[in-house]
Every structure is written in structure tokens, then in C-alpha cells.
Write a protein that holds these residues in place. Structure first.
Motif, mmCIF file in Angstrom:
data_model
loop_
_atom_site.group_PDB
_atom_site.id
_atom_site.type_symbol
_atom_site.label_atom_id
_atom_site.label_comp_id
_atom_site.label_asym_id
_atom_site.label_seq_id
_atom_site.Cartn_x
_atom_site.Cartn_y
_atom_site.Cartn_z
ATOM 1 N N UNK A 217 0.847 -1.189 0.000
ATOM 2 C CA UNK A 217 0.000 0.000 0.000
ATOM 3 C C UNK A 217 0.883 1.240 0.000
ATOM 4 N N UNK A 218 0.517 2.231 -0.804
ATOM 5 C CA UNK A 218 1.262 3.490 -0.812
ATOM 6 C C UNK A 218 0.989 4.262 0.466
ATOM 7 N N UNK A 219 2.060 4.717 1.116
ATOM 8 C CA UNK A 219 1.941 5.574 2.293
ATOM 9 C C UNK A 219 2.787 6.815 2.044
ATOM 10 N N UNK A 220 2.185 7.979 2.175
ATOM 11 C CA UNK A 220 2.918 9.237 2.014
ATOM 12 C C UNK A 220 3.059 9.896 3.380
ATOM 13 N N UNK A 221 4.288 10.369 3.679
ATOM 14 C CA UNK A 221 4.539 11.015 4.960
ATOM 15 C C UNK A 221 4.933 12.470 4.769
ATOM 16 N N UNK A 222 4.427 13.308 5.641
ATOM 17 C CA UNK A 222 4.783 14.724 5.661
ATOM 18 C C UNK A 222 5.396 15.038 7.016
ATOM 19 N N UNK A 223 6.553 15.680 7.006
ATOM 20 C CA UNK A 223 7.245 16.009 8.246
ATOM 21 C C UNK A 223 7.196 17.518 8.463
ATOM 22 N N UNK A 224 6.710 17.926 9.619
ATOM 23 C CA UNK A 224 6.669 19.335 9.998
ATOM 24 C C UNK A 224 7.377 19.456 11.339
ATOM 25 N N UNK A 226 9.267 18.298 14.228
ATOM 26 C CA UNK A 226 9.480 16.952 14.748
ATOM 27 C C UNK A 226 8.237 16.077 14.616
ATOM 28 N N UNK A 227 7.206 16.591 13.956
ATOM 29 C CA UNK A 227 5.970 15.834 13.810
ATOM 30 C C UNK A 227 5.923 15.146 12.447
ATOM 31 N N UNK A 260 7.557 4.879 16.430
ATOM 32 C CA UNK A 260 8.642 5.686 16.977
ATOM 33 C C UNK A 260 9.966 4.985 16.721
ATOM 34 N N UNK A 261 11.085 5.719 16.835
ATOM 35 C CA UNK A 261 12.398 5.092 16.599
ATOM 36 C C UNK A 261 12.669 3.888 17.497
ATOM 37 N N UNK A 262 12.019 3.837 18.678
ATOM 38 C CA UNK A 262 12.258 2.734 19.608
ATOM 39 C C UNK A 262 11.437 1.490 19.270
ATOM 40 N N UNK A 263 10.418 1.657 18.414
ATOM 41 C CA UNK A 263 9.581 0.519 18.049
ATOM 42 C C UNK A 263 10.244 -0.278 16.937
ATOM 43 N N UNK A 264 10.019 -1.608 16.918
ATOM 44 C CA UNK A 264 10.581 -2.419 15.831
ATOM 45 C C UNK A 264 9.948 -2.045 14.502
ATOM 46 N N UNK A 265 10.761 -2.059 13.464
ATOM 47 C CA UNK A 265 10.259 -1.735 12.132
ATOM 48 C C UNK A 265 9.376 -2.849 11.618
#
Length: 274
Positions: A217-224, A226-227, A260-265
Motif C-alpha cells: 500500500x502506498x503511504x505518504x509522509x509529511x514532516x513538519x 518533529x511531527x 517511533x524510533x524505539x519501536x521495531x520496524x
């Protein structure tokens, strides 16, 4: 001129995305000036000076929009300005000279303003448009990139396709608008490469980018700041083109959470390049 701090908005006159952002700035009472750099030099004037020992340019920009003191700029919203224009009938060598001077002059002055926040800086945007660079940075950040090949060797493409399981896609290295006498103009979309084209001699003409085909599935992310905001895009017709952009408005959107960075990918999560 002694003006309050302002946001300088650089975009073309009919950009609906900028319209939405600027309406919110109006609601919040945030002062801004909107102009299209493409109007320079025909319908815009800029005067900027850099004194001995000064760390920033001072001066002004004026035109059909209300003018702005360069010293009042604290942020720049850079959103798809139009190309620099010159008078009709200008000879090509003169046109090239004028537009190059305008680009380096106006853009250079704005880039040289001190203590200014950009969204987004043209230099960073130029880097982000380079897909091979983009993918390498993503990989160094710990994201998973599909197996990727950049080449102009037709024989290398066949070997690559076999290596990754027999299904590959190609996408343009640069954003391209194709023009066809019969079909008109359009975007050059990502597409699967048929086996009979794996060794096409035309590949030797220039660099091409190929990737293994990854279902999902395509997922698009927008970073503003630190969000991070992520959205799944689902085509109305799942059997349609591979490139989600080719579905135009025939899609639906579902907001999703970002680990989050601490969660497993998630093992199924891949990063592509736009």
C-alpha cells in the motif's frame, strides 16, 4: 523601511495549496507578502546591497504585490514559483542570459538573507529531487529501500531483473512532463518493465532507474518540525496502474500512525522515491 517581521511567500498566482496555508496565516494574524519570482524582472524590481562586514543583504522587492523590506523577512515559504519570464520575441541567447542572471541574482540574494527559516530551501529541495541520492540517504537513516539499479547498460537490466525475481519497475530520474502530438501532455509515471524490454537498446541512450517490484500500500509522509503525519492511499481500482499518481482523484485516504524510533520496524515497510 522599518517593517514588522514577515513571511515571504514565493509561489505562482494560482496555487491552491498555498491559498489554504495563507488563509490560515490570515486567521492567525501573521503578516506575509506573497509574490511570484517568475514576475522578475519583467514585473518586479529588486534592489539589494551588501555592505562591508555585513552578514546579510538589505534592500527591497516591489511589484504588483505590496513591497517588502528584505530586512523584515524572517521566514520564506517556497512553493512552486513559476519560471522566470522575458518579453516575447527575445532571441534565445538573450533569453538564456536574462533568465540565468535573474535566477542567480534574485535567488542568491534571498538565499543569503540571515536568520531566515525556509520551507523548504531550494537547495534542499534540489537534493531531494535526486532519486539516487534520496535513496542512499534513506538507507543510511535505517529505512529499507528496494533493490535498485541505475544504468544505461541494457544487459545489466536483464541480469538485475533475474536477480530480484523477474518483476521490475522503472521510474524517471527527473520529474518529466511528456508531450505527445496525439495524446497531449502528461506525467511520465512509474511502470512495470515487460521481460521483452529488459534488454531494449534504447536503455543505452541515457541513465535509467530500475527497482524490484514491491507489492503493498502506498503511504505518504509529511514532516513538519518533529511531527510526522502519514496517510495510506488506496486506489478505487486496485488492478489499475502501479503508480498511485496515475489514479488521480480515484483514491481514498486513511491516516496511519508512524512507529517511533524505539519501536521495531515493520518487515513490510519500504521507502520509495517520489
Amino acid at each position: 523601511m522599518n517593517e514588522p517581521a514577515r513571511i515571504l511567500v514565493l509561489t505562482h498566482d494560482d496555487d491552491p495549496t498555498a491559498d489554504v496555508v495563507l488563509s490560515m496565516l490570515n486567521v492567525r494574524g501573521t503578516p506575509f507578502v506573497r509574490c511570484d519570482p517568475g514576475n522578475f524582472p519583467m514585473a518586479m524590481r529588486m534592489t539589494a546591497c551588501l555592505g562591508t562586514g555585513a552578514g546579510s543583504w538589505r534592500g527591497s522587492m516591489t511589484g504588483a504585490f505590496r513591497g517588502i523590506d528584505l530586512g523584515s523577512v524572517r521566514a520564506v515559504y517556497y512553493r512552486r514559483p513559476s519560471e522566470f519570464r522575458v518579453p516575447d520575441g527575445t532571441a534565445k541567447h538573450d533569453r538564456d542570459f536574462v533568465t540565468a542572471q535573474a535566477r542567480h541574482g534574485l535567488s542568491g540574494v534571498l538565499a543569503g538573507l540571515a536568520e531566515v527559516t525556509w520551507l523548504n530551501h531550494p537547495g534542499a529541495m534540489a537534493d531531494a529531487r535526486m532519486k539516487p541520492y534520496q535513496l542512499a540517504v534513506a538507507a543510511r537513516c535505517g529505512l529499507r529501500a528496494p533493490e535498485t539499479l541505475v544504468t544505461n547498460d541494457p544487459f545489466a537490466v536483464r541480469e538485475f531483473a533475474i536477480q530480484v525475481g523477474g518483476r521490475i519497475i522503472t521510474k524517471s530520474l527527473a520529474t518529466m512532463i511528456t508531450v505527445d502530438d496525439d495524446l497531449g501532455s502528461g506525467v511520465l509515471y512509474t511502470a512495470e518493465v515487460a521481460e521483452e524490454l529488459w534488454s531494449d537498446p534504447g536503455i543505452a541512450v541515457t541513465a535509467h532507474l530500475f527497482q524490484e517490484l514491491v507489492d503493498g500500500v502506498d503511504v505518504r509522509m509529511t514532516v513538519v518540525g518533529d511531527q510526522v503525519f502519514a496517510t495510506e492511499i488506496h486506489p478505487t481500482n486496485p488492478d489499475g496502474p502501479i503508480d498511485i499518481r496515475a489514479h488521480h482523484e480515484d483514491v481514498s485516504y486513511v491516516p496511519v500512525s508512524v512507529p517511533s524510533p524505539s519501536e521495531p520496524r515493520r518487515s513490510s515497510c519500504w521507502v520509495g522515491c517520489g
